[in-house]
Scaffold this motif. Structure first.
Motif, short mmCIF file in Angstrom:
data_model
loop_
_atom_site.label_atom_id
_atom_site.label_comp_id
_atom_site.label_asym_id
_atom_site.label_seq_id
_atom_site.Cartn_x
_atom_site.Cartn_y
_atom_site.Cartn_z
N GLU A 5 41.21 30.64 35.73
CA GLU A 5 39.81 31.39 34.98
C GLU A 5 40.18 32.66 35.00
OE1 GLU A 5 35.58 31.82 36.03
OE2 GLU A 5 35.88 30.07 35.23
N GLU A 6 40.86 33.10 36.13
CA GLU A 6 40.98 34.55 36.13
C GLU A 6 42.01 34.95 35.20
OE1 GLU A 6 41.58 32.34 39.04
OE2 GLU A 6 39.51 32.60 39.72
N ARG A 7 43.04 34.42 35.15
CA ARG A 7 44.01 34.96 33.93
C ARG A 7 43.56 34.95 32.62
NH1 ARG A 7 49.28 31.55 31.90
NH2 ARG A 7 49.95 33.18 30.48
N ILE A 8 42.78 34.09 32.29
CA ILE A 8 42.03 33.83 31.00
C ILE A 8 41.04 35.27 30.95
CG2 ILE A 8 40.39 32.75 29.23
CD1 ILE A 8 41.35 30.16 30.96
N LEU A 9 40.47 35.40 31.85
CA LEU A 9 39.51 36.85 31.80
C LEU A 9 39.95 37.79 32.14
CD1 LEU A 9 36.74 35.38 34.57
CD2 LEU A 9 36.74 35.30 32.15
N SER A 10 41.32 37.96 32.54
CA SER A 10 41.91 39.12 32.38
C SER A 10 42.85 39.36 31.07
CB SER A 10 43.17 39.13 33.43
OG SER A 10 44.05 40.16 33.30
N PHE A 11 43.17 38.12 30.60
CA PHE A 11 43.96 38.34 29.26
C PHE A 11 42.80 38.72 28.03
CE2 PHE A 11 45.75 36.57 25.27
CZ PHE A 11 47.14 37.11 25.31
N LEU A 12 41.79 38.20 28.14
CA LEU A 12 40.75 38.33 27.22
C LEU A 12 39.87 39.62 27.28
CD1 LEU A 12 39.44 34.73 26.42
CD2 LEU A 12 40.86 36.06 25.20
N LYS A 13 40.07 40.22 28.63
CA LYS A 13 39.27 41.37 29.03
C LYS A 13 37.87 41.16 29.07
CE LYS A 13 43.07 44.78 27.81
NZ LYS A 13 44.11 43.78 27.29
N CYS A 14 37.27 39.97 29.49
CA CYS A 14 35.99 39.56 29.34
C CYS A 14 35.49 39.25 30.84
CB CYS A 14 35.88 38.54 28.37
SG CYS A 14 36.56 36.88 28.78
N ASP A 15 34.00 39.05 30.73
CA ASP A 15 33.51 38.45 31.90
C ASP A 15 33.39 37.01 31.93
OD1 ASP A 15 31.36 38.04 30.29
OD2 ASP A 15 30.44 39.77 31.03
N GLN A 16 33.00 36.38 33.07
CA GLN A 16 32.77 34.71 33.18
C GLN A 16 31.88 34.42 32.15
OE1 GLN A 16 31.64 33.34 36.87
NE2 GLN A 16 32.79 31.40 36.38
N GLU A 17 30.76 35.24 31.91
CA GLU A 17 29.69 34.92 30.94
C GLU A 17 30.36 34.49 29.54
OE1 GLU A 17 25.21 36.15 29.24
OE2 GLU A 17 25.96 37.10 31.02
#
Length: 143
Positions: free
Chosen positions: A25-37
């Motif tokens: 999940e951390e990789r996805i959040l970093s790539f999209l530049k977004c938060d978990q919500e």
């Protein structure tokens, strides 16, 4: 998994691809530049922005847009735009051939036939697939 090209729940399909690739999940959040919500909202949504879908297509190395192209090929009526537009009125958008069938689409159609969900005639009429094309698929991809 058998995809339902008629009703696409893009968030669920993205979630399955993430699981398939076992991406953190951390990789996805970093790539999209977004938060978990934001990510939770994307994965639970039936539709998302094209910009987000494009970024996820790149990250997950899967063309999610093709799902929608398949939907158009299978479920849209023949175009009447070309018939009603003269050459002088065309605005220069790219023209795509509608009759390009991928292996996934062929499998989907043949599965409908094999499971008895549709007859050959229903497939030919509903999806506008030429009779000879359908019979070639049946012969070529017999199980």
């Amino acid at each position: 998994m058998n995809l339902n090209f008629k009703e696409i729940h893009i968030g669920e399909i993205i979630r399955l691809r993430i699981e398939e690739l076992n991406i953190r999940e951390e990789r996805i959040l970093s790539f999209l530049k977004c938060d978990q919500e934001f990510l939770v909202n994307v994965l639970s949504s039936e539709d998302i922005s094209t910009a987000t879908l494009l970024r996820l297509s790149k990250l997950l190395e899967y063309d999610f847009f093709r799902l929608y192209s398949h939907h158009l090929i299978l479920f849209s009526p023949p175009s009447s735009v070309e018939k009603n537009t003269s050459n002088s009125e065309k605005i220069g958008l790219p023209q795509f051939r509608k009759n390009i069938y991928t292996k996934d689409m062929i499998d989907f159609i043949l599965e409908l036939l094999e499971n008895g969900e549709k007859t050959k005639l229903e497939i030919i009429q509903q999806y506008k697939i030429p009779k000879t094309t359908l019979y070639k698929w049946i012969e070529k991809y017999k199980k």
